[in-house]
Design an enzyme around this catalytic site. Structure first.
Site, PDB file in Angstrom:
ATOM      1  N   ASP A   1       0.820  -1.211   0.000  1.00 29.00           N
ATOM      2  CA  ASP A   1       0.000   0.000   0.000  1.00 29.00           C
ATOM      3  C   ASP A   1       0.857   1.265   0.000  1.00 29.00           C
ATOM      4  O   ASP A   1       2.076   1.212   0.203  1.00 29.00           O
ATOM      5  CB  ASP A   1      -0.958  -0.001   1.211  1.00 29.00           C
ATOM      6  CG  ASP A   1      -0.283  -0.440   2.520  1.00 29.00           C
ATOM      7  OD1 ASP A   1       0.960  -0.401   2.601  1.00 29.00           O
ATOM      8  OD2 ASP A   1      -1.001  -0.810   3.454  1.00 29.00           O
TER       9      ASP A   1
ATOM     10  N   GLU B   1      -9.565  -2.228   5.097  1.00 27.71           N
ATOM     11  CA  GLU B   1     -10.196  -1.902   6.365  1.00 27.71           C
ATOM     12  C   GLU B   1     -11.446  -2.761   6.581  1.00 27.71           C
ATOM     13  O   GLU B   1     -12.029  -3.265   5.617  1.00 27.71           O
ATOM     14  CB  GLU B   1     -10.604  -0.418   6.368  1.00 27.71           C
ATOM     15  CG  GLU B   1      -9.429   0.555   6.234  1.00 27.71           C
ATOM     16  CD  GLU B   1      -8.649   0.726   7.537  1.00 27.71           C
ATOM     17  OE1 GLU B   1      -8.619  -0.202   8.360  1.00 27.71           O
ATOM     18  OE2 GLU B   1      -8.038   1.797   7.709  1.00 27.71           O
TER      19      GLU B   1
ATOM     20  N   HIS C   1      -7.048  -5.001  10.032  1.00 25.65           N
ATOM     21  CA  HIS C   1      -6.785  -4.751   8.617  1.00 25.65           C
ATOM     22  C   HIS C   1      -5.480  -5.406   8.164  1.00 25.65           C
ATOM     23  O   HIS C   1      -4.570  -5.636   8.954  1.00 25.65           O
ATOM     24  CB  HIS C   1      -6.855  -3.255   8.265  1.00 25.65           C
ATOM     25  CG  HIS C   1      -5.727  -2.391   8.720  1.00 25.65           C
ATOM     26  ND1 HIS C   1      -5.897  -1.062   9.026  1.00 25.65           N
ATOM     27  CD2 HIS C   1      -4.400  -2.642   8.914  1.00 25.65           C
ATOM     28  CE1 HIS C   1      -4.734  -0.555   9.369  1.00 25.65           C
ATOM     29  NE2 HIS C   1      -3.810  -1.491   9.314  1.00 25.65           N
TER      30      HIS C   1
ATOM     31  N   ASN D   1      -7.371  -3.121  14.193  1.00 23.39           N
ATOM     32  CA  ASN D   1      -8.758  -3.402  13.799  1.00 23.39           C
ATOM     33  C   ASN D   1      -8.848  -4.584  12.837  1.00 23.39           C
ATOM     34  O   ASN D   1      -9.882  -4.813  12.221  1.00 23.39           O
ATOM     35  CB  ASN D   1      -9.393  -2.146  13.186  1.00 23.39           C
ATOM     36  CG  ASN D   1      -8.717  -1.722  11.888  1.00 23.39           C
ATOM     37  OD1 ASN D   1      -7.760  -2.364  11.439  1.00 23.39           O
ATOM     38  ND2 ASN D   1      -9.212  -0.664  11.275  1.00 23.39           N
TER      39      ASN D   1
END
Ligand code: GLP
Length: 241
Positions: A67, A143, A138, A136
């Protein structure tokens, strides 16, 4: 799935570097999928040491990163491009022409996502994908959400991610709101996955990902469907397992 419990951060880094080194030694032209964040810096340090000792040769390796922040240029110190040069590429004999990242400055999202998918395809897919995991759940910047995004896409970062990643910026306002990220299909197409995690802040996400239901609200849970996943995590990250 193989789970290696590491004593601490150094141990996690060394064990993960052993696996990446083995991949490079077994296949000198391997394509490595690489990750950024606080977790892999120790792994990269170990790989640099192995290169300096003459044990690992990056000269024929190609890399694709997961990313990149949208809006940051490659020489912005907070960009993942800059991160990769600083923590790995500047210190080993890799041909930088064979290292690929999404272009954070490309405004045309469809163009950039197609371009990046095409790059991954044209270099023959990923042999070994290194992954960290967000608090979280990811992976890359996939996400939690309603669906698993398949290919490279432009993501609106979760509020939690922006808060957590603010530690790398001078203030939370500086954190980009969007990023380009490989999708779940890009990641799942890798021949091997190496997931690394450390610290108690990752314990819940790691447990849910490895043993919970496979749902897009826990993006890393999809890894349960991959048939060659190795997890290297410290005792704290594995404390709920
Ligand atoms: C970041 C990256 C991920 C990374 C994760 C965990 O935002 N996009 O690729 O794995 O979040 O980061 P860290 O290792 O700093 O905890």
């Amino acid at each position: 799935m193989i789970i290696h419990k590491a004593k601490d951060y150094e141990d996690m880094s060394r064990k993960a570097a052993n696996i990446i080194s083995a991949q490079i030694i077994m296949k000198p032209k391997a394509v490595l999928g690489l990750a950024t964040g606080a977790t892999p810096t120790g792994v990269y340090r170990q790989l640099i040491e192995r290169y300096q000792k003459g044990d690992v040769d990056f000269s024929q390796i190609a890399t694709v990163n997961l990313d990149e922040y949208k809006g940051l240029s490659s020489n912005n110190k907070q960009s993942y491009h800059y991160f990769m040069n600083r923590y790995l590429f500047d210190h080993v004999n890799i041909n930088k022409g064979n290292t690929y990242m999404p272009n954070g400055l490309e405004e045309d999202e469809a163009f950039e996502c197609n371009r990046y998918n095409e790059i991954i395809h044209s270099i023959g897919g990923i042999d070994l994908q290194l992954l960290g995991i967000g608090e979280n759940g990811h992976i890359g910047f996939n996400e939690p959400g309603e669906v698993f995004e398949k290919g490279t896409h432009c993501v609106a970062l979760a509020e939690h991610t922006i808060k957590v990643n603010a530690k790398f910026f001078s203030s939370v306002k500086e954190v980009p709101t969007h990023a380009y990220s490989m999708g779940i299909k890009n990641i799942m197409s890798a021949n091997k996955i190496l997931l690394i995690a450390f610290g108690v802040s990752k314990a819940k996400a790691l447990y849910d990902s490895l043993f919970g239901p496979i749902v897009p609200n826990a993006p890393a849970s999809i890894l349960q469907l991959h048939n060659d996943v190795t997890v290297v995590a410290d005792e704290e990250a594995l404390s709920l397992v």
